[in-house]
Scaffold this active site. Structure first.
Site, PDB file in Angstrom:
ATOM      1  N   LYS A  33       0.821  -1.213   0.000  1.00  9.78           N
ATOM      2  CA  LYS A  33       0.000   0.000   0.000  1.00  9.78           C
ATOM      3  C   LYS A  33       0.855   1.263   0.000  1.00  9.78           C
ATOM      4  CE  LYS A  33      -4.367  -1.786   1.525  1.00  9.78           C
ATOM      5  NZ  LYS A  33      -5.648  -1.545   2.143  1.00  9.78           N
ATOM      6  N   LYS A  90      -5.668  -9.506  -5.975  1.00  7.45           N
ATOM      7  CA  LYS A  90      -6.848  -9.773  -5.144  1.00  7.45           C
ATOM      8  C   LYS A  90      -7.926  -8.731  -5.415  1.00  7.45           C
ATOM      9  CE  LYS A  90      -6.937  -7.495  -0.707  1.00  7.45           C
ATOM     10  NZ  LYS A  90      -8.222  -7.328  -0.062  1.00  7.45           N
ATOM     11  N   LYS A 108     -11.315  -3.332  -2.415  1.00  4.43           N
ATOM     12  CA  LYS A 108     -12.197  -2.158  -2.392  1.00  4.43           C
ATOM     13  C   LYS A 108     -11.492  -0.923  -2.927  1.00  4.43           C
ATOM     14  CE  LYS A 108     -14.716  -3.019   1.832  1.00  4.43           C
ATOM     15  NZ  LYS A 108     -13.753  -2.718   2.892  1.00  4.43           N
TER      16      LYS A 108
HETATM   17  P1  ATP Z   1      -8.658  -3.069   0.618  1.00  8.51           P
HETATM   18  O1  ATP Z   1      -8.266  -4.070  -0.428  1.00  8.51           O
HETATM   19  O2  ATP Z   1      -8.977  -1.727   0.118  1.00  8.51           O
HETATM   20  O3  ATP Z   1      -7.717  -3.080   1.791  1.00  8.51           O
HETATM   21  P2  ATP Z   1     -10.589  -4.982   1.268  1.00  8.51           P
HETATM   22  O4  ATP Z   1     -11.344  -5.241   0.028  1.00  8.51           O
HETATM   23  O5  ATP Z   1      -9.479  -5.916   1.664  1.00  8.51           O
HETATM   24  O6  ATP Z   1     -10.038  -3.546   1.205  1.00  8.51           O
HETATM   25  P3  ATP Z   1     -11.523  -4.989   4.032  1.00  8.51           P
HETATM   26  O7  ATP Z   1     -12.590  -4.208   4.665  1.00  8.51           O
HETATM   27  O8  ATP Z   1     -10.139  -4.593   4.364  1.00  8.51           O
HETATM   28  O9  ATP Z   1     -11.668  -4.904   2.444  1.00  8.51           O
HETATM   29  O10 ATP Z   1     -11.749  -6.533   4.303  1.00  8.51           O
HETATM   30  C1  ATP Z   1     -12.888  -7.112   4.921  1.00  8.51           C
HETATM   31  C2  ATP Z   1     -12.737  -8.628   4.920  1.00  8.51           C
HETATM   32  O11 ATP Z   1     -12.786  -9.139   3.580  1.00  8.51           O
HETATM   33  C3  ATP Z   1     -11.400  -9.129   5.488  1.00  8.51           C
HETATM   34  O12 ATP Z   1     -11.622 -10.282   6.272  1.00  8.51           O
HETATM   35  C4  ATP Z   1     -10.601  -9.480   4.274  1.00  8.51           C
HETATM   36  O13 ATP Z   1      -9.617 -10.456   4.532  1.00  8.51           O
HETATM   37  C5  ATP Z   1     -11.683 -10.010   3.335  1.00  8.51           C
HETATM   38  N1  ATP Z   1     -11.305  -9.855   1.931  1.00  8.51           N
HETATM   39  C6  ATP Z   1     -10.935  -8.709   1.329  1.00  8.51           C
HETATM   40  N2  ATP Z   1     -10.674  -8.919   0.026  1.00  8.51           N
HETATM   41  C7  ATP Z   1     -10.897 -10.253  -0.204  1.00  8.51           C
HETATM   42  C8  ATP Z   1     -10.797 -11.088  -1.360  1.00  8.51           C
HETATM   43  N3  ATP Z   1     -10.435 -10.597  -2.533  1.00  8.51           N
HETATM   44  N4  ATP Z   1     -11.094 -12.394  -1.239  1.00  8.51           N
HETATM   45  C9  ATP Z   1     -11.475 -12.898  -0.038  1.00  8.51           C
HETATM   46  N5  ATP Z   1     -11.588 -12.167   1.097  1.00  8.51           N
HETATM   47  C10 ATP Z   1     -11.302 -10.857   1.027  1.00  8.51           C
END
Ligand code: ATP
Ligand code: LTN
Length: 330
Positions: free
Chosen positions: A115, A197, A200
């Protein structure tokens, strides 16, 4: 004596839009485990501000994420949902833990490395300290299990390490939490780039399917998803695009891999994509209508969050008081 239920704690950032990666990797498991465990879910707004946020949007996203969790099946009666910044103990505990985390441990965190690269030298200290805040979240509630996606595994290891370090100095204080990472779906990949991955913070509109996407948006995104130039439809990890679509199909339908491969025998990618779009739309529709009902009264979500905060506050305060006492603070 009735044995006490084990405690689950997990968090989600109120940023961007919740996507099917968050749902399949985390939220749906939270929903399923509620009956068996004492569950606490935290909307981590303090984590969200480790990168710049627009104030009005952040406030709105806190309500949106809460509404989506409840619409997805988190019951505010059985589980607790609350906002991190409403419980001051999280910030205070972070400071204390900071004093027990060696810099070397933090410098190994791959999420920070990834990041901060994008920020070109302007990444905040808060982004660096993100894992300490996450450790505070978990340890304040004497958590047994932390259901998360694969990307959070390293943060959980750091949480256990700092808890063990504190315990070795001051005696038994924190419970050592365990990560619970699903076997399938722990890392749903981006539709536009299946080597990254689903996240968000990606802004490309074809990257993720959001829980509030319309059927047309879902169809368009799936039809445009990156695949390869082969033909056969098989669960083959060396073909990340088609593998990702099949995993999403598997998780939304609950069908076995053999059954899925057999049903697409002799069919093309377009057919798989059309069917997948239908499956996702059908699964998300009831969630979306519950979300609309829940958010029709804007005060409803705020009331649920206030109740959530009042339920967790005494637990957090108790752990913080014990820690301060052991250290000799105040
Ligand atoms: P960012 O990528 O912007 O950090 P994020 O999409 O990872 O955001 P979070 O709110 O940080 O979102 O994550 C919420 C939950 O979703 C966490 O348990 C995280 O591990 C899970 N998660 C996030 N992205 C994925 C993915 N691509 N596949 C499976 N689980 C995910
Ligand atoms: N860093 C997590 C969100 C998070 C979390 C937590 C998860 C913050 N605090 C405590 C589990 C337990 C993420 O998903 N990016």
């Amino acid at each position: 004596m009735i044995p006490q239920k084990k405690r689950i704690f997990s968090g989600i950032q109120p940023t961007g839009s919740i996507h099917i990666g968050n749902y399949l990797g985390a939220v749906q498991h939270w929903v399923k485990s509620q009956a068996e465990f004492d569950s606490i879910f935290c909307i981590v707004d303090l984590h969200a501000i480790t990168v710049p946020q627009e104030p009005g949007t952040l406030k709105a996203k806190i309500r949106e994420v809460t509404g989506l969790l409840i619409a997805a099946g988190i019951s505010p009666e059985t589980s607790v949902v609350f906002v991190q910044s409403q419980i001051c103990a999280h910030s205070e505990m972070t400071w204390i833990l900071n004093c027990f985390i060696p810099m070397g441990w933090m410098m190994r965190m791959t999420q920070f490395k990834e990041k901060s690269q994008k920020e070109r030298g302007m990444a905040g200290v808060g982004l660096f300290d993100y894992p300490a805040l996450m450790a505070a979240d978990i340890l304040l509630y004497q958590t047994d299990l932390v259901p998360v996606g694969e990307d959070q595994k390293q943060h959980l290891e750091l949480t256990r390490d700092v808890a063990a370090r504190f315990n070795s100095i001051y005696g038994d204080t924190f419970k050592l939490p365990e990560a619970v990472i699903p076997k399938t779906g722990a890392r749903i990949m981006g539709l536009d780039d299946p080597t990254k991955k689903m996240s968000k913070s990606e802004t490309n509109p074809g990257h993720a399917i959001n829980l509030l996407d319309s059927p047309d948006e879902i169809r368009a995104k799936i039809m445009r998803a990156t695949t390869d130039s082969l033909r056969d439809i098989r669960f083959d990890e060396s073909r990340p695009g088609i593998y990702n679509l099949l995993v999403i199909y598997e998780l939304f339908t609950g069908r076995s891999r053999a059954e899925i491969e057999a049903s697409f025998e002799g069919k093309g990618y377009a057919e798989l994509k059309r069917e997948l779009a239908e499956v996702i739309t059908a699964q998300l529709q009831p969630l979306q209508s519950r979300y609309r009902e829940l958010t029709a009264d804007p005060g409803h979500i705020d009331r649920l969050l206030a109740e959530g905060a009042s339920k967790v506050q005494p637990i957090a305060e108790k752990t913080l008081a014990m820690v301060k006492e052991k250290i000799g603070l105040g």
